[in-house]
Design an enzyme around this catalytic site. Structure first.
Site, PDB file in Angstrom:
ATOM      1  N   CYS A 176       0.804  -1.224   0.000  1.00 37.70           N
ATOM      2  CA  CYS A 176       0.000   0.000   0.000  1.00 37.70           C
ATOM      3  C   CYS A 176       0.835   1.271   0.000  1.00 37.70           C
ATOM      4  O   CYS A 176       0.285   2.373  -0.041  1.00 37.70           O
ATOM      5  CB  CYS A 176      -0.953  -0.016   1.188  1.00 37.70           C
ATOM      6  SG  CYS A 176      -1.937  -1.524   1.246  1.00 37.70           S
ATOM      7  N   HIS A 316      -2.836   8.198   5.681  1.00 38.74           N
ATOM      8  CA  HIS A 316      -3.055   6.849   5.148  1.00 38.74           C
ATOM      9  C   HIS A 316      -4.453   6.403   5.573  1.00 38.74           C
ATOM     10  O   HIS A 316      -5.188   5.842   4.772  1.00 38.74           O
ATOM     11  CB  HIS A 316      -1.979   5.912   5.675  1.00 38.74           C
ATOM     12  CG  HIS A 316      -1.968   4.570   5.027  1.00 38.74           C
ATOM     13  ND1 HIS A 316      -1.883   4.409   3.662  1.00 38.74           N
ATOM     14  CD2 HIS A 316      -2.026   3.310   5.551  1.00 38.74           C
ATOM     15  CE1 HIS A 316      -1.893   3.124   3.369  1.00 38.74           C
ATOM     16  NE2 HIS A 316      -1.987   2.430   4.490  1.00 38.74           N
ATOM     17  N   GLU A 327      -0.983   5.666  13.204  1.00 38.84           N
ATOM     18  CA  GLU A 327      -0.676   6.858  12.420  1.00 38.84           C
ATOM     19  C   GLU A 327      -0.849   8.130  13.244  1.00 38.84           C
ATOM     20  O   GLU A 327      -0.059   9.075  13.115  1.00 38.84           O
ATOM     21  CB  GLU A 327      -1.555   6.925  11.172  1.00 38.84           C
ATOM     22  CG  GLU A 327      -1.185   8.064  10.255  1.00 38.84           C
ATOM     23  CD  GLU A 327      -1.866   8.012   8.902  1.00 38.84           C
ATOM     24  OE1 GLU A 327      -1.438   8.752   7.982  1.00 38.84           O
ATOM     25  OE2 GLU A 327      -2.838   7.243   8.742  1.00 38.84           O
ATOM     26  N   LYS A 347      -9.862   7.767   1.979  1.00 35.43           N
ATOM     27  CA  LYS A 347     -10.298   6.370   1.985  1.00 35.43           C
ATOM     28  C   LYS A 347     -11.706   6.228   2.557  1.00 35.43           C
ATOM     29  O   LYS A 347     -12.363   5.208   2.322  1.00 35.43           O
ATOM     30  CB  LYS A 347      -9.307   5.509   2.766  1.00 35.43           C
ATOM     31  CG  LYS A 347      -7.959   5.323   2.081  1.00 35.43           C
ATOM     32  CD  LYS A 347      -7.057   4.391   2.880  1.00 35.43           C
ATOM     33  CE  LYS A 347      -5.721   4.157   2.188  1.00 35.43           C
ATOM     34  NZ  LYS A 347      -4.834   5.314   2.217  1.00 35.43           N
ATOM     35  N   HIS A 352      -9.749   1.740   0.125  1.00 37.14           N
ATOM     36  CA  HIS A 352      -8.292   1.612   0.101  1.00 37.14           C
ATOM     37  C   HIS A 352      -7.878   1.050  -1.250  1.00 37.14           C
ATOM     38  O   HIS A 352      -8.136  -0.111  -1.556  1.00 37.14           O
ATOM     39  CB  HIS A 352      -7.854   0.687   1.239  1.00 37.14           C
ATOM     40  CG  HIS A 352      -6.379   0.681   1.478  1.00 37.14           C
ATOM     41  ND1 HIS A 352      -5.476   1.235   0.598  1.00 37.14           N
ATOM     42  CD2 HIS A 352      -5.633   0.157   2.495  1.00 37.14           C
ATOM     43  CE1 HIS A 352      -4.255   1.070   1.066  1.00 37.14           C
ATOM     44  NE2 HIS A 352      -4.330   0.428   2.213  1.00 37.14           N
ATOM     45  N   PHE A 411       1.767  -3.326   3.988  1.00 39.29           N
ATOM     46  CA  PHE A 411       2.133  -4.644   4.505  1.00 39.29           C
ATOM     47  C   PHE A 411       3.629  -4.878   4.258  1.00 39.29           C
ATOM     48  O   PHE A 411       4.156  -4.544   3.195  1.00 39.29           O
ATOM     49  CB  PHE A 411       1.339  -5.738   3.790  1.00 39.29           C
ATOM     50  CG  PHE A 411      -0.066  -5.925   4.278  1.00 39.29           C
ATOM     51  CD1 PHE A 411      -0.620  -5.108   5.244  1.00 39.29           C
ATOM     52  CD2 PHE A 411      -0.854  -6.942   3.761  1.00 39.29           C
ATOM     53  CE1 PHE A 411      -1.927  -5.291   5.688  1.00 39.29           C
ATOM     54  CE2 PHE A 411      -2.162  -7.152   4.190  1.00 39.29           C
ATOM     55  CZ  PHE A 411      -2.693  -6.319   5.159  1.00 39.29           C
TER      56      PHE A 411
END
Length: 425
Positions: A176, A316, A327, A347, A352, A411
């Protein structure tokens, strides 16, 4: 022995500006429609229509609607591209037109034009289809275009063919964080003289039976199947997972004097990039946000600014329990004074987009800096004590921005951050 300053020994380099933007998203198949929908707080999340998802725990996603690749590609080319590559090339051609370099009168050295477009997964749809072909019809029926349709670098490769770019060409594949890594690497290639123009960003189209099953098995997704438009709720206490999205976001970066010489419209300037690793876990972020905070600090150091100078964070903001709390901690640890800081996550509206997320969010951040308006975070209803920043939840907010950052975390512990600055000429 104390560590040297983060930017010690780094040459100033050349200035890099954003001159073109393109986007294909769940709320619009071009830049203007996407931007307007985001300002209005419209959700692109709904029941999955591309296949029967009735047996899945999650039956919702943010699909790109009514996309016709033939608006940008001829039929033969389109048939030889996976959906993610169709998104990428279409958005890139949009950005190339937007920056003015598609004009017959434009003069640019193709050897000084490069492409870096990331994808977290690549041709998932093609992989799924070709596996069934192998299983039911045998190896002789596999398409000769299977591999070049599936591999993640083909978005960059096909884009270079489409615009004739002969400079640096590759794909960042970091889950991502792929889109933001791609923008950051493109920025550095121009800054240090390897190119004059770079087309960069991210693309993804993983909403397939196999892709959805994988994320369901990982228990990463929201299961609010009866209320899809409220399913993605970054920083809200009742968030229960992210919603898969698809699309592409592409930026054209250009060396400042190159852009000025041709009278290009300049959206903003890119002034910093930070990339780190958590070295912690394959899917979970480091809980205190140490790696993410370091990426933000590195980006600020390259930009030559303090945390207090940042006006806006395009977060994010995935709508997962672990990411949003992490975050928030990382932003506070990296910036220090957050009393004048605004934060939002697109998002909440488009889901996402995985490897495309950083590309689309880079486009949105550039537009926010250029227009002086912040996109909202929708569906925020119940405050979470662990998420206590000033999230833009009241609708679009007018705000003059001097410096903004866009965060992406993937990830594998991949962290990427870019810093954008208002361009004053």
């Amino acid at each position: 022995m104390p560590s040297p300053p983060l930017n010690e020994g780094v040459p100033m380099g050349r200035r890099v500006v954003v001159t073109g933007l393109g986007a294909i998203t769940p709320v619009g198949n071009n830049l203007d429609k996407t931007w307007q929908a985001l300002l209005e707080g419209r959700s692109g999340i709904d029941k999955i229509t591309r296949f029967d998802a009735s047996e899945y725990p999650t039956q919702i996603a943010a699909e790109v609607k009514d996309f016709d690749p033939l608006e940008y590609l001829d039929r033969k080319e389109a048939r030889r591209m996976d959906r993610f590559t169709q998104f990428a090339v279409s958005a890139a051609l949009m950005a190339w037109q937007d920056c003015g370099l598609a004009s017959a009168q434009a003069e640019v050295d193709p050897e000084r034009v490069g492409v870096v477009i990331g994808a977290g997964i690549g041709g998932m749809e093609t992989l799924h289809e070709q596996y069934y072909t192998l299983f039911y019809k045998g190896p002789s029926r596999i398409s000769p275009f299977f591999v070049p349709m599936m591999i993640p670098d083909m978005a960059a490769g096909q884009t270079s063919i489409a615009i004739g770019a002969k400079g640096p060409n590759f794909a960042a594949v970091s889950a991502c964080a792929s889109g933001t890594h791609s923008i950051g690497e493109a920025f550095r290639l121009i800054k240090y003289g390897c190119a004059d123009v770079m087309v960069c960003g991210g693309a993804e189209a993983a909403i397939s039976p196999l892709g959805l099953a994988g994320f369901c098995a990982a228990r990463s997704l929201s299961t609010r199947n009866d209320d899809p438009q409220r399913a993605s709720r970054p920083f809200d206490a009742e968030r229960d997972g992210f919603v898969m999205g698809e699309g592409a976001g592409i930026l054209v970066l250009e060396e400042l004097n190159h852009a000025l010489a041709r009278g290009a419209r300049i959206y903003c300037e890119i002034v910093g990039y930070g990339a780190t690793a958590d070295a912690y876990h394959v899917t979970a972020p480091e809980p205190n946000g140490e790696g993410a905070a370091r990426a933000i600090k590195l980006a600020l150091a390259e930009a030559g600014i303090s945390g207090a100078q940042v006006d806006y964070v395009n977060a994010h903001g995935t709508s997962t329990k672990l990411n949003d709390a992490m975050e928030t901690k990382a932003i506070k640890a990296a910036l220090g004074d957050v009393s004048n800081l605004a934060v939002s996550s697109v998002k909440s509206m488009i889901g996402h987009l995985l490897g495309a997320a950083g590309g689309v969010e880079g486009v949105v951040t550039a537009l926010s800096v250029y227009h002086g308006v912040l996109t909202p975070t929708i569906n925020y209803q119940t405050p979470d004590p662990e998420c206590d920043l000033d999230y833009v939840t009241e609708g679009a907010r007018k705000r003059q921005i001097e410096y903004a950052i866009s965060n992406s975390f993937g990830f594998g512990g991949h962290n990427a951050v870019i810093v954008l600055k208002y361009y004053r000429g």
